[in-house]
Write a protein that holds these residues in place. Structure first.
Motif, short mmCIF file in Angstrom:
data_model
loop_
_atom_site.label_atom_id
_atom_site.label_comp_id
_atom_site.label_asym_id
_atom_site.label_seq_id
_atom_site.Cartn_x
_atom_site.Cartn_y
_atom_site.Cartn_z
N GLN A 283 0.82 -1.21 0.00
CA GLN A 283 0.00 0.00 0.00
C GLN A 283 0.86 1.26 0.00
OE1 GLN A 283 -3.22 0.04 -0.61
NE2 GLN A 283 -2.99 2.26 -0.73
N ASN A 286 1.70 1.93 -3.49
CA ASN A 286 0.54 2.48 -4.22
C ASN A 286 0.33 3.95 -3.89
OD1 ASN A 286 -0.03 0.06 -5.40
ND2 ASN A 286 -1.57 -0.55 -3.90
N THR A 287 0.26 4.27 -2.59
CA THR A 287 0.02 5.66 -2.19
C THR A 287 1.19 6.53 -2.62
OG1 THR A 287 -1.21 4.82 -0.31
CG2 THR A 287 -0.61 7.13 -0.25
N ILE A 289 3.15 6.23 -5.18
CA ILE A 289 3.07 6.55 -6.61
C ILE A 289 2.06 7.67 -6.84
CG2 ILE A 289 2.37 5.67 -8.86
CD1 ILE A 289 3.49 2.94 -7.97
N LEU A 290 0.94 7.61 -6.11
CA LEU A 290 -0.11 8.62 -6.31
C LEU A 290 0.36 10.01 -5.90
CD1 LEU A 290 -3.34 6.78 -5.15
CD2 LEU A 290 -2.52 7.18 -7.45
N VAL A 291 1.08 10.13 -4.76
CA VAL A 291 1.47 11.47 -4.32
C VAL A 291 2.73 11.95 -5.04
CG1 VAL A 291 0.44 11.31 -2.03
CG2 VAL A 291 2.79 10.58 -2.36
N GLY A 293 3.37 12.00 -8.24
CA GLY A 293 3.09 12.76 -9.46
C GLY A 293 3.69 12.16 -10.72
N PHE A 294 4.13 10.90 -10.66
CA PHE A 294 4.56 10.24 -11.89
C PHE A 294 3.37 10.01 -12.81
CE2 PHE A 294 8.09 8.50 -9.20
CZ PHE A 294 9.11 9.10 -9.92
N PRO A 295 3.59 9.99 -14.13
CA PRO A 295 2.46 9.67 -15.01
C PRO A 295 2.00 8.23 -14.79
CG PRO A 295 4.48 10.08 -16.27
CD PRO A 295 4.80 10.35 -14.85
N PRO A 296 0.70 7.96 -14.93
CA PRO A 296 0.16 6.65 -14.57
C PRO A 296 0.72 5.50 -15.38
CG PRO A 296 -1.50 8.02 -15.64
CD PRO A 296 -0.34 8.90 -15.35
N GLU A 297 1.32 5.79 -16.54
CA GLU A 297 1.88 4.71 -17.35
C GLU A 297 2.98 3.97 -16.58
OE1 GLU A 297 1.26 7.69 -18.47
OE2 GLU A 297 -0.14 7.40 -20.12
N ASN A 299 3.01 3.40 -13.22
CA ASN A 299 2.56 2.82 -11.94
C ASN A 299 3.01 1.37 -11.76
OD1 ASN A 299 1.27 5.19 -11.70
ND2 ASN A 299 -0.79 4.36 -11.45
#
Lengths: 343, 320
Positions: A283, A286-287, A289-291, A293-297, A299
Motif C-alpha cells: 500500500q 501504491n500511495t 506513486i499517487l502522491v 506525481g509520476f504519469p500513470p503509465e 505505476n
C-alpha cells in the motif's frame, strides 16, 4: 528479551524494506510524513496508507493461514464483491446495522466453508477449488445487485469505511483488531502450531492425531470471514456495492503480501505480522506513486521493480550467499586467530 | 352457404396475412457485447425501446464478452433471414468473413458504439460517439465557467492505455488550450472505478496543500467523479463550490450529486445508439439512400441548470 530479538530478526527484512520505501517517497514528495489533526481526526498520507491497506491487510490475515496449510485462496476478491453486495442490499432494504453485519459475515464464512469442502473433503487442489468461486463469485454478486452499482445513504454503515473513532479512522481498528484476535488465537493456543504441522505434511500430522481436515476448514472459513469484513469496508467506503470492481485482483495483492512477508507458498511456518508488514509495503508503494506525481503509465512498472528488489533480497539463494560470506569471514578470522596463537 | 362462409373466412385470414406482409414490419438482429457495465445495460434497454417504438421486431443476442459468440449470433441472424443486423463489436478485428456472409445475403449491418478494422463496404454505417469531442466539450465548459481566474485542475484518467482514457484526455486538453489560466497539475488513473477515484483524489488533496489550491476535478467518467466527491467531502471541503467537478458519461448517480450542488457538469455518452441506426436503416431500405459511413451521436452537456432530478428520474429505469 531473547523472544523480542528473535521476533525482530524475523521481521527485520520486511521492516527495513518498509522504512526504505517510506524514506524514498518522503524524499520525492515532501510533506509525505506529516500527520496533522483535521476535523477531529488524524490526517495525512501515512494515515491514508493505514486506511487504504485495510482490505488487503484483512485478506492477508486469512491468506497467511491458508498458505500455511499449503493451500491458496483465489476466491477472496470475489467474496469481497459478494459480501459487499449482500450488505448493500440489506441496507437499502432497511435492515438494522447488526443484522446487516451478521449476515454479511455469515455469507463470508459460508463462502469459506464451500472452499473448505472442496479442499478438505473432496481433496481438490486448492488453486482449482478456489478458482471456481473466484470466477463464479462475481456473477453471484452481479445477481445480488442486479447488475448495477447499488448505492445507499446510511451514515452508520458508511462509517465502517470512512468514519473515525477518537480521531483514528475505523478501518484501521477493524484490520488491526481482526489481526490481533486471530494472531492471539493462533499463537496463544496450539492452533497455529497445528496448522503449521498440517501444512508441512498433512498425512504425518493426521497420523500424529492432528485433526487436519478441521484445521483446513477453519483456515478457509477464517479467510472468508476476513474477506467479508474487507467487503463491508470497501462497500461502506464508496457507499455502494460495485460487483464488477469491488476487490478486483485483491487476492493477488494478498498473496504478494504474504510472500513479501516471507511465508513460503510451500506451507508450514507462517507469520501474520510479517504478512501485514508486506501488505503495508504494497500500500505504501501504491500511495507513494499517487502522491509522487509520476504519469500513470509508470505505476505498474515502479511497483513491479520495487517488489522484485524486495523479493530478491529475501530469496533463499541470496540468504545462502550472505550466510556463506559471513561464514567465510568468520573462518578467516578464526584461521587468523589460530595462526596468531601458534606463532 | 357453409362453403361461402369458409371461403369468406379464408379470404379474411389471407387478407390479414397479406396486409401484415405489406406493412413489412422489420426484423432486426442485435448482437450485444454483454453486460459489462451499467451503460451497456442502458444501451440494451434503449435499443429495445427504440425498436418497440418503431414496430421493429428485435432479436437480441448477448455475447458475454466473447467475439466467437457474436459471430455465432450473426450467423444465426443470417440463417433466420433478418432484414438488418446491429452489432456492438467486442473487439476491432476479425469480422471480415462473417460480414462478407451478411453482404452476400444482402443484409445491411450497422455498428453501434465502436468501430472495427474491416473494409468500409462490408457495413452500412457505424453509429458512435466522438470521445475526443466529449473531452473537448468538458474542457470548453470549464474554460467558460472559470473565466479569467487561475485554475489548477486535477485529472482522474480512465484505465491506462484504454481508448476512452486517451481520447478524453486529448479532447479536454484541446478544450482548455485557449485558456492559459487553466493548468492540469496532476493526472493519475482511477481505473474508471469509484474506489480508485476516491483513493486517488485523497492523495491529490494531500499533495496539493490540503486541496485548497485545486480549483477543479476532471474525471474521465462519472463513477470516478462520485468517488472524488466523497474524498473532497471527507477532507472538509465543498465539492461543486470549493472544487468544481466535471465528468463524462451522464449516468444517473451524477445527476443526484448535481441536484445536491456537489457536481457541476457532465457530458453525455448517450445510450441511444439504436435510434440514429434505425433512422439510417429505414432511409436506406426505403429509398436505397446510403448513409455516411460514420454517424456521430450527440455529446450533450448537462449542468446544474438542466433540472438534474428530472433527468435522474428519466434515466433511473434504463438499467444503468
Amino acid at each position: 528479551m531473547t523472544w523480542f530479538t528473535r521476533r525482530l530478526r524475523r521481521l527485520a527484512p520486511q521492516l527495513a524494506a518498509l522504512a526504505i520505501i517510506l524514506g524514498i517517497i518522503s524524499l520525492i514528495a515532501p510533506g509525505f510524513l506529516t500527520i496533522s489533526v483535521q476535523n477531529g481526526r488524524l490526517y495525512g498520507s501515512l494515515i491514508d496508507i493505514l486506511v487504504r491497506a485495510a482490505p488487503v491487510a484483512l485478506l492477508t490475515v486469512g491468506m497467511t493461514l491458508v498458505i500455511a496449510t499449503r493451500g491458496i485462496d483465489l476466491s477472496i476478491g470475489a467474496v469481497i464483491a459478494i459480501c459487499g453486495a449482500v450488505a448493500a442490499t440489506l441496507i437499502t432494504d432497511g435492515y438494522p446495522l447488526p443484522v446487516v453485519i451478521a449476515v454479511s459475515l455469515g455469507v463470508g464464512i459460508v463462502c469459506g466453508l464451500w472452499n473448505g469442502i472442496l479442499v478438505a473433503v473432496l481433496d481438490i487442489q486448492p488453486i482449482i477449488a478456489t478458482l471456481i468461486l473466484m470466477v463464479a463469485g462475481r456473477g453471484i454478486a452481479q445477481l445480488i445487485t442486479e447488475g448495477v452499482i447499488l448505492t445507499f445513504n446510511d451514515d452508520t454503515f458508511a462509517a465502517l469505511g470512512s468514519g473515525a473513532l477518537a480521531g483514528i479512522p475505523i478501518p484501521i481498528y477493524l484490520w488491526v483488531g481482526t489481526a490481533l484476535i486471530i494472531g492471539l488465537l493462533m499463537r496463544r493456543t496450539a492452533l497455529g502450531f497445528l496448522i503449521e504441522a498440517t501444512g508441512i505434511n498433512r498425512r504425518a500430522a493426521s497420523l500424529a492425531g492432528v485433526r487436519a481436515r478441521f484445521l483446513l476448514f477453519s483456515a478457509y472459513a477464517i479467510s472468508g470471514l476476513c474477506a467479508a469484513i474487507a467487503g463491508m469496508i470497501v462497500t461502506a467506503d464508496i457507499r455502494g456495492a460495485d460487483a464488477n470492481n469491488a476487490g478486483l485482483w485483491l487476492e493477488l495483492d494478498a498473496i504478494l503480501a504474504v510472500v513479501v512477508g516471507g511465508t513460503s507458498l510451500n506451507g508450514g511456518r507462517f507469520s501474520i505480522t510479517a504478512s501485514l508488514i508486506g501488505a503495508l509495503i504494497i500500500q505504501s508503494i501504491n500511495t507513494g506513486i499517487l502522491v509522487s506525481g509520476f504519469p500513470p503509465e509508470f505505476n505498474l512498472i515502479i511497483k513491479a521493480g520495487i517488489i522484485i528488489v524486495v523479493l530478491t533480497l529475501q530469496s533463499p539463494a541470496i540468504i545462502t550467499l550472505f550466510g556463506f560470506i559471513k561464514a567465510s569471514r568468520r573462518s578467516d578470522k578464526l584461521n587468523h586467530g589460530t595462526k596468531e596463537a601458534t606463532r | 352457404m357453409k362453403k361461402a362462409l369458409v371461403a369468406a373466412t379464408a379470404a379474411a385470414i389471407f387478407a390479414t396475412l397479406a396486409s401484415g406482409v405489406s406493412a413489412k414490419s422489420l426484423t432486426v438482429g442485435f448482437s450485444q457485447i454483454g453486460s459489462e457495465s451499467g451503460w451497456r445495460a442502458a444501451e440494451t434497454t434503449v435499443t429495445k425501446q427504440e425498436a418497440e417504438k418503431r414496430g421493429v421486431t428485435l432479436k437480441f443476442a448477448d455475447a458475454q464478452q466473447k467475439q466467437e459468440n457474436q459471430i455465432k449470433a450473426i450467423r444465426g441472424f443470417i440463417a433466420q433471414g433478418v432484414d438488418a443486423i446491429l452489432i456492438a463489436p467486442v473487439v476491432a478485428t476479425g469480422w471480415d468473413a462473417v460480414l462478407k456472409e451478411a453482404k452476400e445475403e444482402k443484409i445491411p449491418v450497422i455498428l453501434l458504439d465502436r468501430e472495427i478494422e474491416s473494409p468500409k463496404d462490408l457495413y452500412l454505417t457505424a453509429v458512435t460517439s466522438d470521445q475526443v469531442f466529449e473531452g473537448k466539450v468538458a474542457g470548453e465548459w470549464l474554460a467558460k465557467d472559470v473565466g479569467s481566474k487561475d485554475c489548477k485542475v486535477v485529472e482522474l484518467q480512465g484505465t491506462t492505455g484504454s481508448s476512452p482514457a486517451i481520447n478524453r484526455k486529448k479532447g479536454f486538453e484541446e478544450g482548455i488550450k485557449a485558456a492559459s489560466n487553466i493548468k492540469i497539475v496532476r493526472s493519475q488513473t482511477g481505473d474508471f472505478t469509484r474506489t480508485k477515484g476516491k483513493e486517488v483524489m485523497e492523495s491529490f488533496i494531500k499533495a496539493e496543500g490540503g486541496g485548497k489550491d485545486i480549483c477543479a476535478v476532471y474525471a474521465h467518467n462519472d463513477d470516478m467523479a462520485v468517488g472524488a466527491i466523497q474524498a473532497i467531502k471527507e477532507a472538509g471541503l465543498k465539492p461543486g463550490t470549493d472544487i468544481k467537478i466535471v465528468s463524462i458519461d451522464a449516468v444517473p448517480d451524477i445527476f443526484q450529486a448535481m441536484a445536491k450542488g456537489e457536481a457541476n457538469a457532465t457530458v453525455e455518452l448517450t445510450p441511444n445508439m439504436a435510434g440514429p441506426a434505425f433512422d439510417a436503416l429505414e432511409a436506406y431500405l426505403k429509398d436505397k439512400k446510403e448513409p455516411k459511413k460514420w454517424i456521430q451521436t450527440e455529446s450533450k452537456l448537462y449542468t446544474q441548470k438542466d433540472d438534474p432530478m428530472k433527468v435522474y428520474e428519466a434515466k433511473k429505469g434504463l438499467g444503468y
